[in-house]
Design an enzyme around this catalytic site. Structure first.
Site, PDB file in Angstrom:
ATOM      1  N   GLU A 183      -2.662  10.927   3.147  1.00 22.40           N
ATOM      2  CA  GLU A 183      -3.812  11.115   4.024  1.00 22.40           C
ATOM      3  C   GLU A 183      -3.780  12.495   4.673  1.00 22.40           C
ATOM      4  O   GLU A 183      -2.743  12.935   5.143  1.00 22.40           O
ATOM      5  CB  GLU A 183      -3.869  10.028   5.115  1.00 22.40           C
TER       6      GLU A 183
ATOM      7  N   THR B  18      -7.168   5.939  17.210  1.00 24.66           N
ATOM      8  CA  THR B  18      -7.636   6.445  15.923  1.00 24.66           C
ATOM      9  C   THR B  18      -8.298   7.809  16.090  1.00 24.66           C
ATOM     10  O   THR B  18      -8.087   8.726  15.291  1.00 24.66           O
ATOM     11  CB  THR B  18      -8.627   5.449  15.280  1.00 24.66           C
TER      12      THR B  18
ATOM     13  N   TRP C 204     -13.637   9.911   4.958  1.00 25.01           N
ATOM     14  CA  TRP C 204     -14.264   9.072   5.989  1.00 25.01           C
ATOM     15  C   TRP C 204     -14.149   9.705   7.359  1.00 25.01           C
ATOM     16  O   TRP C 204     -13.387  10.635   7.553  1.00 25.01           O
ATOM     17  CB  TRP C 204     -13.667   7.670   5.956  1.00 25.01           C
TER      18      TRP C 204
ATOM     19  N   GLU D 284       0.829  -1.213   0.000  1.00 24.09           N
ATOM     20  CA  GLU D 284       0.000   0.000   0.000  1.00 24.09           C
ATOM     21  C   GLU D 284       0.858   1.257   0.000  1.00 24.09           C
ATOM     22  O   GLU D 284       1.919   1.287   0.609  1.00 24.09           O
ATOM     23  CB  GLU D 284      -0.884  -0.041   1.253  1.00 24.09           C
TER      24      GLU D 284
END
Ligand code: NAG
Ligand code: NAG
Ligand code: NAG
Length: 362
Positions: free
Chosen positions: A122, A217, A206, A118
């Protein structure tokens, strides 16, 4: 910034995560990934949808003649996400985007393979000054030392072109034509291995700061999202994609085939209309081409515990990288913060990407 309470909670647990894809070619035979191939993509979303990407089930995007594709978060549970059908096997991805604002809101541009290599960009909505860069190898999230930051002060106000240029020897993250981070494929191994298998493009927005997320998170995302301040909108204006087709001079590709379980780029062949051609490694001909089946490559990533934290401080600005050509094995000017404080931030950064993958399947 980590609160004391969250840091205590984080410190009390160990890092652990499980990764899973519907078909991981390093574990079993899977359908061949279809190739983007020589045709590439040049699409202006101001003209509407692109054939290259589609909305994931249960999510949707809209189109605006001035701003392009709109990824809107209006309420809990919204996670507009698009994914490409075709894969690129090394290549260049240029995305022109104005990212979503708001604490708890994350905008993502991700390249991801079936065996969970990956490459990421972000943006956390509460962080007005930087974009995070990251990469993963074969879904490994047992170490958290790969993330980086690059300065981009007005990403929520203006469109910028963010580029990932990915070859067998080098990976560059580029903003408006300026390299902000370089990863060389030299001496990398294990969890920090070089991303090297055919990847799909995933664009998404998101809510990382949601009540069901782990404390780590939520902290990484700058806190819980406040829906009353929405809608939170990311606008993607254009996308250009070039498939380097194995990086070894293949002329066109229809699909890629994993010839063994290693997941190394040398073991993955380029197929054009049923004929194996050069690609990763032209010598030898062990290739058996399997028919391409219908496939879904949604990734499930279930973090079982928040990451370890060993300090109560996360850096707020010390990690900012500047523009300029990067060099060295891991990072260039958009460098990874070092020291104990940096560690927390990187743990959280890795968590963020892991949480995104998990979020996609909620
Ligand atoms: C894609 O290419 C077109 C034509 O060269 C250009 O106008 C556009 O800005 C490019 N978009 C990106 C995201 O690079
Ligand atoms: C290609 O494959 C052959 C045989 O498997 C191997 O000896 C050679 O090192 C490979 N070349 C590259 C560039 O990986
Ligand atoms: C490749 O295939 C041909 C024809 O099937 C065979 O003669 C040759 O020995 C093979 N080469 C290698 C390196 O396996």
């Amino acid at each position: 910034m980590l609160s004391k309470i969250a840091a205590v909670a984080l410190a009390a647990t160990l890092v652990s995560a499980q990764t899973h894809t519907l078909c991981d070619p390093t574990k079993k035979d899977c359908p061949n990934p279809p190739a983007l191939g020589a045709k590439g993509v040049n699409h202006d979303f101001r003209t509407g949808k692109s054939d290259f990407i589609h909305d994931l089930a249960g999510t949707y995007t809209s189109y605006d003649k001035d701003q392009g594709a709109l990824y809107e978060i209006k309420e809990e549970g919204n996670a507009p996400t698009t994914q490409s059908g075709p894969y690129i096997f090394f290549g260049q991805l240029d995305v022109e985007v104005r990212v979503a604002p708001g604490a708890g809101i994350v905008t993502s541009v991700v390249l991801q393979s079936d065996d969970l290599d990956e490459i990421d960009w972000e943006w956390v909505g509460s962080d007005h000054k930087q974009v995070q860069t990251n990469y993963f190898s074969k879904g490994c999230v047992t170490s958290y030392d790969r993330g980086g930051y690059a300065a981009v002060s007005d990403a929520q106000e203006r469109f910028h072109i963010y580029t990932i240029k990915w070859t067998p020897t080098q990976l560059d993250w580029i903003i408006d034509g300026v390299v902000v981070r370089t990863l060389k494929n030299e001496g990398l191994s294990g969890c920090a291995g070089y991303p090297q298998s055919p990847m799909q493009v995933k664009l998404g927005s998101w809510i990382a700061g949601n009540p069901k997320a782990s404390p780590g998170t939520i902290e990484w995302a700058g806190g819980l999202a406040d829906m009353k301040k929405g809608p939170f909108v990311a606008a993607y204006r254009s996308i250009n994609v070039t498939d380097f087709m194995g990086g070894q001079g293949a002329k066109d590709a229809t699909e890629y085939v994993y010839t063994d379980r290693s997941g190394t780029w040398q073991s993955i062949k380029v197929v054009n209309d049923g004929k194996t051609q050069s690609g990763g490694n032209s010598s030898g001909n062990s290739t058996t081409t399997k028919p391409t089946g219908a496939k879904t490559t949604l990734t499930t990533l279930v973090p079982t515990n928040p990451p370890t934290a060993d300090t109560t401080d996360a850096p707020s600005s010390g990690a900012t990288g500047g523009a300029g050509a990067g060099s060295g094995t891991t990072t260039g000017a958009g460098s990874v913060p070092t020291g104990a404080a940096g560690k927390v931030s990187l743990n959280l950064l890795a968590m963020g990407a892991a949480a995104f993958l998990g979020y996609l399947v909620l």
